[in-house]
Scaffold this active site. Structure first.
Site, PDB file in Angstrom:
ATOM      1  N   ASP A   3     116.303  58.153  44.452  1.00  0.00           N
ATOM      2  CA  ASP A   3     115.124  57.320  44.756  1.00  0.00           C
ATOM      3  C   ASP A   3     113.852  58.158  44.852  1.00  0.00           C
ATOM      4  OD1 ASP A   3     117.104  55.440  45.089  1.00  0.00           O
ATOM      5  OD2 ASP A   3     116.542  54.897  47.129  1.00  0.00           O
ATOM      6  N   HIS A  35     117.584  61.558  46.797  1.00  0.00           N
ATOM      7  CA  HIS A  35     116.158  61.443  46.464  1.00  0.00           C
ATOM      8  C   HIS A  35     115.708  62.565  45.539  1.00  0.00           C
ATOM      9  CE1 HIS A  35     116.738  59.182  50.205  1.00  0.00           C
ATOM     10  NE2 HIS A  35     115.780  58.394  49.742  1.00  0.00           N
TER      11      HIS A  35
END
Ligand SMILES: [Zn+2]
Length: 388
Positions: free
Chosen positions: A192, A344
């Site tokens: 993400d 991430h």
């Protein structure tokens, strides 16, 4: 406890974010129509763009820290590039010492020059001449039916006590609906908050393995070349909103604005419309779902959280080794259980962790679409179509 962590982290980073925004480090709108603070009516579908209620700073929190680090390293890269291309000029570093804001502004110009241009069709739809800042304006869309959106009270990331169970909040109760994806039959990573300048390192490391990236619209238009590289390598890209707010705290119009602008960023940069959506902070309830479903999006959550973002918080107890130990356990279980891992790619530290996690999990991973046998994108446009 997770919601509390998000909140504390958000409080810690709020100052940095406001500063970044003041400096225009995150693209500033040239034509900003969203400053009209009128009432906070939650379910009014009769508003037009000029009636849009601007979100307060506390609602647009984007507070997990990735954007700060990625923006700072992006700035350094851009300043270096500017100096190389303009050897006759005073170096950006010297210029910054003499006039810090002026130096930053000059580097930021180069970032703006490299961004995805706002295509003519989007100017027509929105009436704007440039991409918005952190608070994108709500542009009414014909296909959104407000009567389908349930009346669920807005709540912040630390307010689970006011959230009813039947709203099916994932962040409060880990509740999932039948169309949510939250696991995979093969243990697989997802990333993400990119694209960022650290993403390319990760792409190199992934080799032929295809992964899933949930990108922020604001980062897509400011890193178009990284975005295109993710596509070229055959990875799947989903939306993670425009600027990373906690969606349940927003009005319906603000949620729509976050989704529509993120989709337009993907369409303008990659010629496609996303099918998959991951809510920032896992912030999703049936009000948010009823909106994202109307965009044809399917929510993707997770069942394994690395908490890699905590590494960016100096006070955190989380260590890289603890993450690797967790991943080894998941890997040992994965033959029977599989799983989707949340990671991430917005900062170099989490990308480094992601590379090592990949080494533990192995090459045999799936994209979210492959996990459930679904399509990659709702639509892909050919270059020819784009020119029409
Ligand atoms: Zn995120």
């Amino acid at each position: 406890m997770k919601a509390l962590n998000f909140y504390l982290l958000y409080m810690a980073f709020l100052g940095s974010y406001n500063k970044l925004n003041v400096l225009g480090l995150i693209i500033s709108p040239n034509n900003n129509n969203n400053n009209n603070n009128d009432n906070g009516n939650n379910n009014n579908n009769n508003k037009n763009i000029n009636d849009y209620k601007s979100t307060s700073d506390t609602q647009i929190n984007a507070g997990d820290g990735y954007h700060q680090e990625s923006s700072e390293s992006l700035l350094k890269t851009e300043m270096k590039k500017y100096d190389e291309q303009n050897p006759q000029k005073e170096s950006s570093q010297e210029f910054s010492k003499r006039d810090p804001v002026g130096g930053l502004e000059r580097a930021l110009e180069t970032i703006r020059l490299n961004k995805t241009p706002l295509p003519p069709w989007l100017k027509t739809i929105t009436g704007l001449n440039d991409w918005p800042g952190l608070e994108p304006p709500y542009i009414p869309l014909d296909f959104i039916d407000f009567s389908k959106i349930p009346q669920i009270e807005q709540y912040g990331p630390s307010q689970c006590t006011i959230v009813p169970r039947d709203s099916c909040s994932f962040d409060c109760y880990k509740c999932v609906e039948p169309d949510d994806v939250y696991t995979c039959h093969k243990l697989s990573q997802t990333f993400d908050d990119g694209p960022s300048d650290s993403t390319e390192e990760l792409l190199k490391h992934l080799g032929d393995t295809k992964s899933t990236f949930f990108n922020l619209g604001i980062n897509i238009v400011s890193h178009p070349n990284v975005y295109k590289k993710i596509i070229e390598q055959g990875h799947l890209i989903g939306t993670h909103t425009w600027s990373h707010p906690f969606l349940p705290s927003l009005t319906n119009e603000q949620i729509i604005a976050q989704i529509e602008w993120s989709i337009w960023a993907m369409n303008a940069t990659g010629n496609h419309i996303p099918k998959w959506f991951r809510p920032p902070y896992g912030g999703i309830d049936n009000r948010v779902r009823s909106i994202t479903r109307q965009f044809g999006l399917q929510a993707v959550l997770w069942d394994h959280d690395t908490f890699d973002w905590e590494l960016l918080n100096g006070n955190s107890q989380r260590t890289e080794n603890a993450i690797f130990e967790d991943v080894k356990k998941w890997k040992a279980d994965s033959a029977s259980k599989g799983g989707l891992i949340l990671e991430h790619d917005g900062a170099s530290k989490t990308v480094e962790v992601g590379k090592k996690v990949f080494d533990i999990v192995g090459k045999d991973q799936l994209t979210v679409a492959k996990c459930i046998g679904g399509i990659d994108y709702i639509r892909k446009y050919s270059d020819l179509e784009k020119k029409l």
